[in-house]
Structures are given as structure tokens and as C-alpha cells.
Design a protein around this motif. Structure first.
Motif, PDB file in Angstrom:
ATOM      1  N   MET A 133       4.951   7.589  -0.335  1.00 25.66           N
ATOM      2  CA  MET A 133       4.182   6.351  -0.541  1.00 25.66           C
ATOM      3  C   MET A 133       4.000   5.602   0.782  1.00 25.66           C
ATOM      4  SD  MET A 133       4.832   3.065  -2.994  1.00 25.66           S
ATOM      5  CE  MET A 133       4.346   3.948  -4.442  1.00 25.66           C
ATOM      6  N   THR A 134       2.814   5.047   0.958  1.00 29.83           N
ATOM      7  CA  THR A 134       2.569   4.268   2.174  1.00 29.83           C
ATOM      8  C   THR A 134       2.756   2.778   1.875  1.00 29.83           C
ATOM      9  OG1 THR A 134       0.254   4.056   1.608  1.00 29.83           O
ATOM     10  CG2 THR A 134       0.860   5.925   2.993  1.00 29.83           C
ATOM     11  N   ILE A 135       2.888   2.005   2.948  1.00 31.00           N
ATOM     12  CA  ILE A 135       2.969   0.549   2.797  1.00 31.00           C
ATOM     13  C   ILE A 135       1.694   0.050   2.113  1.00 31.00           C
ATOM     14  CG2 ILE A 135       3.037  -1.624   4.097  1.00 31.00           C
ATOM     15  CD1 ILE A 135       4.630  -0.069   6.255  1.00 31.00           C
ATOM     16  N   ARG A 136       0.583   0.649   2.532  1.00 36.41           N
ATOM     17  CA  ARG A 136      -0.701   0.250   1.950  1.00 36.41           C
ATOM     18  C   ARG A 136      -0.711   0.459   0.438  1.00 36.41           C
ATOM     19  NH1 ARG A 136      -6.475   3.107   3.538  1.00 36.41           N
ATOM     20  NH2 ARG A 136      -7.816   1.837   2.238  1.00 36.41           N
ATOM     21  N   ASP A 137      -0.301   1.639  -0.006  1.00 34.55           N
ATOM     22  CA  ASP A 137      -0.311   1.914  -1.448  1.00 34.55           C
ATOM     23  C   ASP A 137       0.600   0.946  -2.195  1.00 34.55           C
ATOM     24  OD1 ASP A 137      -2.031   3.970  -1.117  1.00 34.55           O
ATOM     25  OD2 ASP A 137      -0.486   5.532  -1.073  1.00 34.55           O
ATOM     26  N   PHE A 138       1.793   0.763  -1.618  1.00 34.84           N
ATOM     27  CA  PHE A 138       2.780  -0.065  -2.309  1.00 34.84           C
ATOM     28  C   PHE A 138       2.288  -1.506  -2.479  1.00 34.84           C
ATOM     29  CE2 PHE A 138       6.432  -2.964  -2.148  1.00 34.84           C
ATOM     30  CZ  PHE A 138       7.015  -2.598  -3.358  1.00 34.84           C
ATOM     31  N   LEU A 139       1.819  -2.094  -1.380  1.00 33.78           N
ATOM     32  CA  LEU A 139       1.415  -3.505  -1.474  1.00 33.78           C
ATOM     33  C   LEU A 139       0.071  -3.673  -2.175  1.00 33.78           C
ATOM     34  CD1 LEU A 139       2.755  -4.875   1.906  1.00 33.78           C
ATOM     35  CD2 LEU A 139       3.637  -5.304  -0.381  1.00 33.78           C
ATOM     36  N   ALA A 140      -0.798  -2.669  -2.082  1.00 31.75           N
ATOM     37  CA  ALA A 140      -2.072  -2.752  -2.811  1.00 31.75           C
ATOM     38  C   ALA A 140      -1.801  -2.761  -4.314  1.00 31.75           C
ATOM     39  CB  ALA A 140      -2.983  -1.591  -2.426  1.00 31.75           C
ATOM     40  N   THR A 141      -0.790  -1.990  -4.748  1.00 32.91           N
ATOM     41  CA  THR A 141      -0.433  -1.986  -6.167  1.00 32.91           C
ATOM     42  C   THR A 141       0.034  -3.379  -6.600  1.00 32.91           C
ATOM     43  OG1 THR A 141       0.294   0.267  -5.860  1.00 32.91           O
ATOM     44  CG2 THR A 141       0.936  -0.786  -7.915  1.00 32.91           C
ATOM     45  N   ASP A 142       0.767  -4.042  -5.706  1.00 26.59           N
ATOM     46  CA  ASP A 142       1.210  -5.394  -6.050  1.00 26.59           C
ATOM     47  C   ASP A 142       0.024  -6.367  -6.117  1.00 26.59           C
ATOM     48  OD1 ASP A 142       3.521  -6.998  -6.724  1.00 26.59           O
ATOM     49  OD2 ASP A 142       3.074  -8.131  -4.894  1.00 26.59           O
ATOM     50  N   HIS A 143      -0.982  -6.152  -5.244  1.00 27.34           N
ATOM     51  CA  HIS A 143      -2.203  -6.966  -5.344  1.00 27.34           C
ATOM     52  C   HIS A 143      -2.817  -6.826  -6.745  1.00 27.34           C
ATOM     53  CE1 HIS A 143      -3.121  -6.963  -0.700  1.00 27.34           C
ATOM     54  NE2 HIS A 143      -2.279  -7.925  -1.040  1.00 27.34           N
ATOM     55  N   ARG A 144      -2.906  -5.585  -7.228  1.00 30.95           N
ATOM     56  CA  ARG A 144      -3.522  -5.358  -8.541  1.00 30.95           C
ATOM     57  C   ARG A 144      -2.703  -6.027  -9.648  1.00 30.95           C
ATOM     58  NH1 ARG A 144      -6.252  -3.019  -5.112  1.00 30.95           N
ATOM     59  NH2 ARG A 144      -6.690  -5.228  -4.786  1.00 30.95           N
ATOM     60  N   HIS A 145      -1.373  -6.004  -9.479  1.00 30.34           N
ATOM     61  CA  HIS A 145      -0.501  -6.661 -10.458  1.00 30.34           C
ATOM     62  C   HIS A 145      -0.828  -8.160 -10.512  1.00 30.34           C
ATOM     63  CE1 HIS A 145       2.994  -7.900 -12.659  1.00 30.34           C
ATOM     64  NE2 HIS A 145       3.494  -8.557 -11.628  1.00 30.34           N
ATOM     65  N   CYS A 146      -1.011  -8.777  -9.347  1.00 36.05           N
ATOM     66  CA  CYS A 146      -1.364 -10.199  -9.310  1.00 36.05           C
ATOM     67  C   CYS A 146      -2.721 -10.438  -9.976  1.00 36.05           C
ATOM     68  CB  CYS A 146      -1.386 -10.712  -7.868  1.00 36.05           C
ATOM     69  SG  CYS A 146       0.235 -10.721  -7.080  1.00 36.05           S
ATOM     70  N   ASP A 147      -3.682  -9.518  -9.724  1.00 36.34           N
ATOM     71  CA  ASP A 147      -5.000  -9.631 -10.368  1.00 36.34           C
ATOM     72  C   ASP A 147      -4.860  -9.670 -11.889  1.00 36.34           C
ATOM     73  OD1 ASP A 147      -6.162  -9.502  -7.905  1.00 36.34           O
ATOM     74  OD2 ASP A 147      -6.935  -7.457  -8.111  1.00 36.34           O
ATOM     75  N   ASP A 148      -3.976  -8.792 -12.417  1.00 37.06           N
ATOM     76  CA  ASP A 148      -3.792  -8.733 -13.873  1.00 37.06           C
ATOM     77  C   ASP A 148      -3.328 -10.081 -14.426  1.00 37.06           C
ATOM     78  OD1 ASP A 148      -4.475  -6.106 -13.714  1.00 37.06           O
ATOM     79  OD2 ASP A 148      -2.404  -5.353 -13.797  1.00 37.06           O
ATOM     80  N   LEU A 149      -2.346 -10.671 -13.719  1.00 35.80           N
ATOM     81  CA  LEU A 149      -1.819 -11.956 -14.190  1.00 35.80           C
ATOM     82  C   LEU A 149      -2.889 -13.047 -14.104  1.00 35.80           C
ATOM     83  CD1 LEU A 149       1.673 -11.705 -12.454  1.00 35.80           C
ATOM     84  CD2 LEU A 149       1.176 -11.419 -14.895  1.00 35.80           C
ATOM     85  N   PHE A 150      -3.691 -12.979 -13.035  1.00 30.58           N
ATOM     86  CA  PHE A 150      -4.787 -13.936 -12.854  1.00 30.58           C
ATOM     87  C   PHE A 150      -5.764 -13.839 -14.023  1.00 30.58           C
ATOM     88  CE2 PHE A 150      -9.103 -14.822 -11.411  1.00 30.58           C
ATOM     89  CZ  PHE A 150      -8.972 -16.015 -10.727  1.00 30.58           C
ATOM     90  N   ALA A 151      -6.143 -12.602 -14.369  1.00 31.23           N
ATOM     91  CA  ALA A 151      -7.107 -12.400 -15.457  1.00 31.23           C
ATOM     92  C   ALA A 151      -6.560 -12.951 -16.769  1.00 31.23           C
ATOM     93  CB  ALA A 151      -7.429 -10.908 -15.595  1.00 31.23           C
TER      94      ALA A 151
END
Lengths: 147, 431
Positions: A1-19
């Protein structure tokens, strides 16, 4: 796993909560909206904190770039903190229109910020911090878990 | 590396804004031209007025906004910093506008001198922009479908402009070239290779971003620009060898690829997680529906070429692609871009302390909706005017004028409110 993949996944998690928060607010359930928005804000703040306290310093120490991209990311974090405060305030005051005005701005701010991180900064981190990336990701993961 | 160091640098507000604010004027001019010419403008795509109106929309409105928006988004989505964005804008903008106006005047007056002068100015403006963009993008690896798409779209613009220049020279100097198929090829590269690929590259970013939809699949994202470029190259070969059948196959494949993209986007938008459908979404839905209709026409005409000889065929195709399609997308996206840029620059002026006005304080949903209704009416009238030109051409021109004036007015509102919000920061004395 890359740093990019890991933190991008967390971005998507935040998007879900926002929605979820926006959907409750639109349905008129301000209590549920407040709860979801609270979860969203907490997740965002954890994300900012782990970047500002762990990832950015590691990047800056390795590259010597302390006034570069990380500085701008910190500034944008500050802007998003203000937007989240304003949105939470609008929700508390029961003003849905103001809430949606703030979330509209927040969403675009957030997405263009994520884009810069995912397309530019994280790949740079992956490149410069490759040797210790497994340990670094573990640390990021444990920090994001804290409540 | 140097580009990455300063990847934050948002260009000054005036750099993109000058393009965005001028564009609606060309929509007004196109509407006015239709009011003056009436049904004659819709009689054939080859009349001087039809050529003039087409370029008012494609150069004056579309290209104008696409260049202005690219100056803004190249650093953000691709990390590609233009060397001096403000200077580039100050150079490209007047050249493009003067070039476009001379071209339109050249068509209307059938004046070779004007056409050639327009060619020089457009060459300088488009060439200058492409040069600056190529320099910024040269060292940016294509790590995402959007970056790859931007690069290929700019190549499409290069080919479109080169073909346009050849056409201008042929027209103004009387070269004996097969003008009609060459014009088709010029339009094909402009609509599919430049505008279509750019739209898709932008869509990969903004469709999920504005509406929180699932993302486009990576495979379709990487494949799409090539699926457009390849048929365009075949079409170019077909032109060169005079193979009508190959040109038809190329157009057929372009139509299929375009329809697939539109259907995919509609499906993603149906899974959006934002609860309130906004003006931008409605503009996108109109754009996708209208583009699908136009591409179905293209598909049909590739099988039965005789259909395209019907008098209403080309004007209807033009209205569906340009007005209902691309201009609708652009109009919708402007309503996100302009208020956000105003908000961002206000924020960056350091006006902290007080609470900043949110985006909807720069332009309200109601103000956008009002303009959108007029635009939808204009589109409906223009479509109907292709079928009943005598009765409807002039009213359609009038309403299209109003829709564009409304857009211009709304964009000015954003600027005026931005200035007003700026004031207190500078004028309130420190306590």
C-alpha cells in the motif's frame, strides 16, 4: 500500500460522512444531521492532525521544503476548519439554507484540496519517503483511529 | 520539480475571469445575428451568417471559456504551472477576441483581407496558449486519466486550429481544396478531439466532485480519449485518400463512443449522494440528453447519408451539439467556478476574523435558476426553429440573447459582490 492509497481512502471515508450529514439536513432531520456532521468534522480534524503532525514534518525533514506544498496544505486545512465551524453553527441555529451554502463551499474546497494532495503531494511523499513508508503508514493508521 | 514547489499558486483572479466575463457577449451577438438574419441563417450551414454564428459560439463563447478555465485548472488538476498566467491571459485574451470578431466580420462581408487578418490573430492567440500549456505540461507525467485527457485535448485543439487556418487560406486565396469535407474534418476535430476530450477529462474530476457520485472506472477514463483520437485519425486518413466509406465508419464510431460516455455519466449522476439537485446538475442533464440526440443523428447519417441533405439537418445538429450540449455544460459549470473563485480569492486576501460569505452569497440559487429557465426556453425555441424557421428563428434569437445576457449579468453580480465583500477589509479602521 502507498501513502497515496491509504490517505485517499480516508478522504473517501470523510466524503461518505459528509454526504450522510447533507442527506439528513435535506430530510429536515436536524438532530441526525448534527450528529453526522459532528462525525464528519471529527474525522476531518483527525485527518488534518495526522498530516500536520506526522506526514508533513516527515516530508519536510526529508526534502527540506518547509515553505512549499505542505505550507499551502496547512493553510487550506485552516480554511476548511473555518468552513466546518460555520456549517456546524448554521445547523445549530436551525438555518438549513446557510448550512447548504457553507457545505457547498466546503465540498469544492475539500475536493480541490484532495485533488492536489492525491495528484501531487502524496505521490511526492511516496517517492521521497519510500524507505520507511510501511512504518509511516502504520503510524498514520493508528493516529486516525484515535477518538 | 520547480512546478511542484509552487503548485499552490492560484493565478490572479483577473486571469481566468476576463475570459469568463467576455464569453456571454458572444452568445448575445449570436442571438442578435439570428434576430437580424431570421430564417436565412438556418437555411444552410454554408451561408456566411451560419458560419459567423457558428464561430461566435465556438470561438467567442466556448474556446474563450475553455482557455480561461484551463489557465485556472492546469495547476490544480495537473500540477502544471503556466509560467506567467496573468501575462499569458493578458496576451491571449485580446488577440482571441479581436481575431474572433474579425473572422465573423470576414465571413459576413466576404472580405478576404479580414479573414486573413483574423487568421494571423487567432494563430498568435491559440498558438501562444498552446505553447505555454505545452511547456507547463511537458514534464508532468500522465498519472491520471485527466492529465492524459488534457494533453490529448490540447493536441486536438492544435489540429483543429491548423485545419481552420488551411480553410481560411483556401477561402481567402481561392485555393482549390475540397472545402466541404475539409470543413467536416475541422468540425470533427474541434467538437470531438478538442471539446469532447476536454469535457470528458474535466468530467472525471467534476462529476464526482460536485455531486458526490461514484468515480468513472479507471479503464474507461484511460481508454476514452484514445477511442476519440483513433477514429479522428482514420477520418483524417479517409479525407486524404478520399475514402468516403472510411469517413462514415469513423463518424459512426465517434458517435458510439460519445453516446457511451454520456450514458455512463448519466448513470453515475443517478447515483449521486448530494440530496439537492442544483442548477449545475440540470445543465448537465440537458447537455447529456442533447448530446445523445445529436450523436444519434450522426449515427443515423453515417448509415443513411441522404438524411444529412435535409435542410433542417445541419442546423438542428448544430443547435443540439453546441447550444443544448457544450454551451449548456459550460453554463452550468460557470455557476460553480465563478462563485468559488470569488470566494477563494476573498479568502486568500486574508480577510479572516469575521465570517466569510459562503458561495451562495455571491450568487444565489434563485438567480441562477431564473437564468437557467430562459436558457432552456432558448434551447427549445432554437430546436423548434430548425423545423419551423420562418416563424421561430427571430423569437429564438431574441430569447437566446436574453439567456446569454442573463449569464453575463449573473457573472457580473459575482464580481460586484466580490468587490463589495472586499471593501470592509480595506476600509474599516483598525481598532
Amino acid at each position: 500500500m502507498t501513502i497515496r492509497d491509504f490517505l485517499a481512502t480516508d478522504h473517501r471515508h470523510c466524503d461518505d460522512l459528509f454526504a450522510a450529514a447533507e442527506q439528513s439536513a435535506n430530510a429536515g432531520d436536524l438532530a441526525a444531521a448534527g450528529a453526522s456532521f459532528g462525525q464528519f468534522r471529527a474525522a476531518m480534524l483527525r485527518h488534518f492532525a495526522t498530516e500536520e503532525q506526522t506526514l508533513f514534518p516527515a516530508f519536510e525533514a526529508r526534502t527540506g521544503m518547509s515553505m512549499g506544498p505542505t505550507q499551502v496544505m496547512r493553510m487550506e486545512h485552516g480554511q476548511m476548519r473555518e468552513l466546518m465551524d460555520a456549517a456546524a453553527g448554521a445547523l445549530q441555529a436551525g438555518n438549513t439554507d446557510d448550512f447548504f451554502g457553507q457545505t457547498e463551499t466546503l465540498l469544492i474546497m475539500m475536493q480541490q484540496h484532495n485533488m492536489k494532495e492525491e495528484n501531487v503531494l502524496y505521490p511526492m511523499c511516496d517517492q521521497h519517503l519510500a524507505d520507511g513508508s510501511a512504518a509511516l503508514i502504520e503510524r498514520l493508521r493508528s493516529e486516525l483511529k484515535e477518538v | 520539480m520547480q512546478a511542484l514547489l509552487s503548485f499552490d499558486q492560484s493565478p490572479p483572479l483577473t486571469a481566468p475571469l476576463r475570459f469568463l466575463l467576455t464569453a456571454p457577449l458572444y452568445g448575445v451577438l449570436a442571438g442578435a445575428l439570428l434576430m437580424i438574419e431570421g430564417a436565412d441563417l438556418l437555411a444552410s450551414r454554408w451561408t456566411p451568417a451560419a458560419l459567423a454564428a457558428t464561430h461566435l459560439l465556438t470561438l467567442g463563447f466556448m474556446l474563450q471559456i475553455m482557455l480561461g478555465a484551463l489557465i485556472q485548472i492546469l495547476p490544480v488538476v495537473a500540477g502544471a504551472n503556466l509560467a506567467q498566467p496573468a501575462r499569458l491571459a493578458a496576451l491571449v485574451h485580446p488577440l482571441l477576441n479581436l481575431g474572433c470578431l474579425l473572422l465573423v466580420a470576414g465571413f459576413l462581408a466576404a472580405a478576404p483581407g479580414l479573414l486573413q487578418a483574423a487568421g494571423v490573430l487567432l494563430l498568435l492567440s491559440i498558438g501562444g496558449f498552446l505553447f505555454a500549456a505545452a511547456r507547463a505540461l511537458l514534464h508532468v507525467p500522465s498519472t491520471s486519466p485527466t492529465i492524459r485527457g488534457l494533453k490529448l485535448a490540447l493536441s486536438g485543439l492544435l489540429v483543429t486550429a491548423a485545419l481552420g487556418l488551411v480553410l481560411l487560406l483556401a477561402l481567402s486565396r481561392g485555393w482549390s481544396l475540397p472545402l466541404m469535407p475539409l470543413t467536416d474534418l475541422h468540425a470533427g476535430w474541434g467538437l470531438a478531439g478538442w471539446t469532447g476530450i476536454l469535457l470528458s477529462a474535466v468530467a472525471y474530476v467534476v462529476v464526482p466532485m460536485f455531486q458526490l457520485t461514484p468515480g468513472y472506472s479507471a479503464r474507461s477514463g484511460w481508454a476514452f480519449p484514445w477511442l476519440i483520437i483513433f477514429p479522428l485519425l482514420l477520418w483524417s486518413l479517409a479525407f486524404w485518400c478520399d475514402w468516403v466509406w472510411l469517413a462514415a465508419i469513423s463518424q459512426f464510431s465517434l458517435a458510439l463512443v460519445g453516446i457511451a460516455f454520456c450514458l455512463l455519466t448519466l448513470r453515475l449522476q443517478s447515483q449521486r449522494r448530494r440530496p439537492r439537485p442544483d442548477v449545475t446538475l440540470h445543465y448537465w442533464q440537458l447537455g447529456l440528453g442533447s448530446l445523445i440526440s445529436a450523436l444519434l443523428m450522426l449515427l443515423t447519417a453515417a448509415i443513411w447519408p441522404a438524411l444529412s441533405q435535409l435542410p433542417m439537418w445541419s442546423p438542428l445538429f448544430g443547435v443540439l451539439v453546441l447550444v443544448g450540449g457544450f454551451i449548456a455544460f459550460i453554463n452550468g459549470m460557470l455557476y460553480k467556478i465563478a462563485p468559488f473563485l470569488a470566494w477563494l480569492h476573498l479568502q486568500n486576501r486574508g480577510s479572516s476574523g469575521g465570517s466569510l460569505p459562503a458561495m451562495n452569497k455571491f450568487l444565489s440559487e434563485a438567480e441562477m435558476r431564473q437564468q437557467m429557465r430562459v436558457f432552456f426556453a432558448a434551447f427549445g425555441l432554437l430546436t423548434a426553429a430548425c423545423l419551423w424557421p420562418e416563424a421561430l428563428a427571430r423569437p429564438a434569437g431574441l430569447v437566446f440573447m436574453l439567456a446569454n445576457a442573463g449569464l453575463g449579468w449573473n457573472l457580473w453580480r459575482v464580481v460586484r459582490r466580490y468587490r463589495r465583500f472586499c471593501l470592509p477589509v480595506n476600509t474599516v479602521p483598525a481598532v
